[in-house]
Design a protein around this motif. Structure first.
Motif, short mmCIF file in Angstrom:
data_model
loop_
_atom_site.label_atom_id
_atom_site.label_comp_id
_atom_site.label_asym_id
_atom_site.label_seq_id
_atom_site.Cartn_x
_atom_site.Cartn_y
_atom_site.Cartn_z
N THR A 56 0.83 -1.21 0.00
CA THR A 56 0.00 0.00 0.00
C THR A 56 0.86 1.26 0.00
O THR A 56 0.53 2.27 -0.64
N ALA A 57 2.00 1.20 0.69
CA ALA A 57 2.90 2.36 0.72
C ALA A 57 3.57 2.59 -0.62
O ALA A 57 4.11 3.69 -0.86
N LEU A 58 3.60 1.57 -1.50
CA LEU A 58 4.26 1.71 -2.80
C LEU A 58 3.28 1.88 -3.94
O LEU A 58 3.70 2.07 -5.10
N HIS A 59 1.97 1.83 -3.65
CA HIS A 59 0.97 2.00 -4.71
C HIS A 59 1.06 3.41 -5.31
O HIS A 59 1.35 4.40 -4.61
N GLU A 60 0.78 3.48 -6.64
CA GLU A 60 0.65 4.76 -7.35
C GLU A 60 1.86 5.66 -7.16
O GLU A 60 1.74 6.88 -6.98
N ARG A 61 3.05 5.09 -7.20
CA ARG A 61 4.30 5.87 -7.15
C ARG A 61 5.17 5.44 -8.31
O ARG A 61 6.14 4.70 -8.18
N PRO A 62 4.82 5.90 -9.54
CA PRO A 62 5.51 5.42 -10.75
C PRO A 62 6.97 5.82 -10.81
O PRO A 62 7.77 5.14 -11.45
N LYS A 63 7.35 6.90 -10.14
CA LYS A 63 8.75 7.32 -10.20
C LYS A 63 9.69 6.28 -9.58
O LYS A 63 10.88 6.25 -9.90
N LEU A 64 9.13 5.44 -8.70
CA LEU A 64 9.96 4.40 -8.09
C LEU A 64 10.27 3.28 -9.07
O LEU A 64 11.19 2.50 -8.86
N PHE A 65 9.51 3.22 -10.18
CA PHE A 65 9.66 2.10 -11.10
C PHE A 65 10.04 2.53 -12.51
O PHE A 65 10.53 1.72 -13.28
N ASP A 66 9.85 3.82 -12.87
CA ASP A 66 10.15 4.26 -14.24
C ASP A 66 11.59 3.97 -14.59
O ASP A 66 11.89 3.50 -15.69
N ASN A 67 12.47 4.32 -13.70
CA ASN A 67 13.89 4.18 -14.01
C ASN A 67 14.39 2.75 -13.82
O ASN A 67 15.59 2.50 -13.95
N GLN A 68 13.54 1.84 -13.55
CA GLN A 68 13.96 0.46 -13.29
C GLN A 68 13.51 -0.49 -14.39
O GLN A 68 13.53 -1.69 -14.21
N ALA A 69 13.11 0.04 -15.50
CA ALA A 69 12.73 -0.77 -16.66
C ALA A 69 11.60 -1.73 -16.36
O ALA A 69 11.52 -2.81 -16.92
N SER A 70 10.74 -1.36 -15.47
CA SER A 70 9.65 -2.25 -15.11
C SER A 70 8.54 -2.25 -16.14
O SER A 70 7.65 -3.09 -16.11
N PHE A 71 8.59 -1.27 -17.08
CA PHE A 71 7.53 -1.19 -18.07
C PHE A 71 7.80 -2.08 -19.27
O PHE A 71 6.99 -2.16 -20.17
N LEU A 72 8.94 -2.79 -19.30
CA LEU A 72 9.21 -3.71 -20.40
C LEU A 72 8.29 -4.91 -20.31
O LEU A 72 7.94 -5.38 -19.24
N THR A 73 7.90 -5.37 -21.51
CA THR A 73 7.06 -6.57 -21.53
C THR A 73 7.85 -7.81 -21.17
O THR A 73 7.31 -8.77 -20.65
N GLN A 74 9.14 -7.82 -21.46
CA GLN A 74 9.99 -8.95 -21.09
C GLN A 74 11.43 -8.48 -21.01
O GLN A 74 11.79 -7.43 -21.55
N VAL A 75 12.27 -9.23 -20.34
CA VAL A 75 13.70 -8.92 -20.22
C VAL A 75 14.48 -10.08 -20.83
O VAL A 75 14.02 -11.21 -20.87
N GLN A 76 15.65 -9.76 -21.35
CA GLN A 76 16.50 -10.74 -22.00
C GLN A 76 17.82 -10.82 -21.25
O GLN A 76 18.50 -9.80 -21.06
N LYS A 77 18.18 -12.01 -20.81
CA LYS A 77 19.39 -12.20 -20.04
C LYS A 77 20.61 -11.89 -20.92
O LYS A 77 20.71 -12.34 -22.05
N GLY A 78 21.51 -11.13 -20.38
CA GLY A 78 22.70 -10.72 -21.12
C GLY A 78 22.54 -9.36 -21.75
O GLY A 78 23.50 -8.57 -21.81
N ARG A 79 21.36 -9.08 -22.23
CA ARG A 79 21.09 -7.77 -22.81
C ARG A 79 20.59 -6.80 -21.76
O ARG A 79 21.03 -5.65 -21.68
#
Length: 741
Positions: A56-79
């Protein structure tokens, strides 16, 4: 039931029945286990509440996740890279020794990661291992490059791309595409430059002193060890090694990298654990849980706490309340080792496979990333601990951007369970001990009363069935007391009856003597008269009856007088051999038609008693043997000494004793003679007198059936050959011998 199979006493039966008290600890154990299930369910719900509160303390705080590439649909190991948290700063010396602790995290890059190849037919020999980490505001990294030809930048050249070099591309926090190059002229401190934003240009370059590190040549190529301030790195990051093999032409042969570095779109992502999120979850590290925050790809953004160190929190709280009393010492030294034969202690340490994890997975995380709160249980690899994990989703604009995971071991519950079982066992052990002791004392009391009653009953009647003592009635108002009073009443009435029977012979002999004397005198007077032949016949028959009745009275008087005289007889020491020998000489003269086989051992056998009574005993035994002997059969008489006893055996050939009569024939008024008319009365008093004399001399007398050949263990006497196929009865008299000085 016990009497049917096992000869158990009352106390043993009560102890066996008290074993059912063992059901109490079993029931208590099952109850505590059931309570543990409820405690685990409560722990599960509590942990889910913890994750939900933190999420609940982390809800609706996009700045905590924007810079962490959380909006990618998938991640590729090595890249897509992950900056692992480092335990300390890295010494930038190009030797890579500080990276050994993290060697399992490094990634390999080879021909599968070719970004550019000048000649597609040419074999690729360039490869490297690489990893990045984060510590104190810096991004650390290294490249261990395998390159057969290391080409340095010329000292006087302004070009930085005509040699082996490393290109670093990132989308900076200010959303500007930035590229940097590391191109050294020799081993040593890194020469870093910022390249133009246009990827087609490599000049002009600007020195970048914030990128620090070492270039170190190795036998297989070279190492690059560096650090970059985190404020220079954005959410996009890529590294590429440019390889030049010809020192003359200095043409680019190939490029191997984590991603292409020519544009932002080609860059991979880098995930650096968020300091903002870490500051939020840091306060949760003071409880007994470990908190994880992951993005929607399961990569760890923040972590706080350690389940291995926090697992002992409950134990410390419980141990602090203990007192150092004597009971506590006894409980710790003796009872706990016994209890923990059954119980299991939570281990002090166990293998935590997720201790340094950078990516988490599991059914609870999968459910949380689709918007559902969930929990799961897992067993550690060494099977020493059970870990509960709960996860709750983090929502941003109706989209799950990550999850909060909380983990706890069940050590606290196990400690509480053990402590509850310890107290339960203490109480049950006390109850069982006191209950068993009380039952044992109660059974012992009952058993003792029954044994006393049994002893009184045995002492009340002797081996001949005569009442000697009375039973003292109990005053207790219970069943055993009633039984005691009933026995006392029965024995009292039986004593009166036996006393009447014992005195009946003397009373009869006393009362009958006068009538018998009157009848006898009358018959004698009649016999002096002149009677006809018929009258004289009846007078003679009456005279025979009176004589027979007189003999019966004499026998009764003899037995009665002997019992009375035995109580007042004076004892003396006499040679038994002489008495027996004299008696046998007299019998041989008295019964000349009867054969006797006599063997008397030549030893001094002194007895204490009355020799006349021994002679009377011999009269009865020899008379009995002659009466039951077959015609023309011999009577064997032997006297031997065995240890401190004299053994006298008298054996005759004749009818056997009936079954179960070997003891009863020595009782008063017991006879086994056939019921046929004889001129001599048989009241069964002869052997009774023999027993009285034997008891007076503290001896024993027994009668038993013997086979046709009678062989004594000591003198080895044997009957004649014509008696081989016959049987008989043997009387064995044992008398104690007095030692002479």
């Amino acid at each position: 039931m016990f009497n049917m199979y096992l000869p158990l006493g009352l106390r043993a039966k009560v102890i066996i029945l008290s074993l059912f008290l063992l059901c109490l600890p079993w029931l208590g154990y099952e109850y505590v286990w059931e309570m543990e299930k409820y405690l685990r369910h409560g722990q599960e719900k509590t942990l889910e509440g913890t994750t939900q509160a933190l999420a609940t303390a982390l809800h609706e705080r996009p700045k905590l996740f924007d810079n962490q590439a959380s909006f990618l649909t998938q991640v590729q190991k090595g890249r897509d890279l992950y900056a692992y948290p480092l335990s300390g700063p890295i010494q930038l010396d190009g030797k890579l020794e500080d990276w050994q602790l993290y060697s399992h995290r490094k990634l390999y890059y080879g021909k599968e990661h070719i970004v550019y190849q000048q000649n597609a037919q040419q074999d690729i020999y360039l490869n490297f291992t690489h990893m990045v980490g984060k510590y104190a505001g810096y991004l650390y990294g290294f490249f261990e490059v395998n390159d057969s030809q290391v080409i340095y930048r010329s000292k006087n050249s302004l070009r930085v791309d005509r040699n082996d070099h490393l290109v670093i591309a990132t989308l900076a926090p200010d959303n500007l595409f930035r590229r940097y190059v590391i191109a050294n002229t020799k081993d040593g401190w890194l020469s870093a430059y910022q390249l133009p934003q246009d990827p087609t240009q490599s000049m002009p370059v600007i020195p970048e002193n914030r990128i620090q590190g070492q270039w170190q040549k190795t036998p297989n190529g070279y190492n690059i060890e560096f650090r970059i301030p985190l404020d220079m790195i954005g959410s996009k990051l890529g590294f590429a090694i440019h390889n030049v093999d010809d020192n003359e032409t200095r043409n680019l042969i190939n490029i191997v990298g984590t991603s292409a570095t020519n544009s932002v779109a080609e860059l991979g992502t880098v995930l650096v654990p968020s300091p903002e999120i870490e500051s939020i979850v840091k306060g949760m590290g003071h409880n007994s849980s470990r908190i994880w925050v992951v993005d929607n790809h399961g990569r760890v953004l923040a972590r706080s706490g350690d389940i291995r160190t926090s697992s002992n929190t409950w134990d410390a709280d419980l141990d602090g309340a203990q007192t150092q009393s004597s009971w506590a010492h006894f409980h710790k030294q003796y009872l706990l080792p016994l209890y923990y034969k059954i119980l299991t202690r939570p281990p002090q340490d166990f293998i935590d496979s997720l201790q340094d994890s950078t990516e988490l997975s599991g059914s609870h995380i999968e459910n949380a990333l689709v918007g559902k709160q969930a929990s799961t249980w897992r067993l550690t690899p060494d099977s020493k601990a059970v870990v509960l994990a709960a996860a709750s989703p983090i929502w941003i604009d109706d989209k799950v951007m990550g999850a909060v995971i909380a983990e706890e071991t069940t050590h606290g519950i196990r400690s509480l369970r053990n402590r509850a079982l310890e107290k339960l066992f203490n109480v049950i052990l006390t109850i069982m001990s006191m209950g068993t002791l009380a039952l044992f004392i109660f059974a012992s009391s009952i058993s003792s009363r029954i044994r006393r009653l049994r002893d009184q009953a045995e002492l009340a009647i002797d081996s001949q069935g005569r009442v000697r003592n009375q039973i003292t009635p109990s005053r207790n108002r219970d069943e055993i007391g009633d039984l005691s009073r009933s026995f006392a009443n029965i024995v009292g009435r039986l004593g009166q009856y036996t006393h009447y029977l014992e005195n009946m012979s003397s009373r009869l002999s006393h009362e009958l003597r006068t009538p018998v004397a009157v009848v006898r005198s009358s018959l004698e007077h009649l016999s002096n008269q002149n009677l006809d032949q018929a009258s004289q016949k009846y007078v003679n028959r009456a005279q025979d009856g009176v004589n027979r009745l007189h003999l019966i009275l004499n026998n009764l008087t003899e037995a009665t007088n002997l019992e009375a005289s035995l109580s007042h007889a004076e004892r003396s020491t006499f040679p038994l051999k002489k008495v027996i020998g004299g008696c046998m000489q007299g019998y041989q003269m008295t019964y000349p038609e009867q054969r006797f086989n006599v063997f008397i051992e030549d030893k001094v056998m002194m007895c204490n008693g009355v020799p006349e009574y021994i002679a009377q005993l011999m009269d009865k035994l020899i008379s009995n043997a002659i009466e039951f002997s077959q015609p023309d059969s011999a009577i064997s008489v032997s006297l031997n000494q065995y240890h401190k006893q004299a053994i006298l055996k008298i054996t005759n050939i004749g009818p056997k004793l009936p079954k179960d009569m070997s003891e009863q024939i020595f009782e008063s008024m017991v006879s086994i003679r056939p019921q046929i008319p004889t001129n001599k009365p048989h009241l069964g008093l002869g052997l009774y007198i023999a027993r009285l004399v034997t008891d007076f001399h503290h001896g024993t007398i027994k009668a038993s059936n013997v086979s046709c050949v009678i062989e004594d263990d000591i003198n080895k006497t044997t009957l004649q050959a014509d008696e081989i196929h016959q049987s008989g009865v043997e009387f064995c008299l044992t008398l104690p011998i007095v030692e002479t000085t």
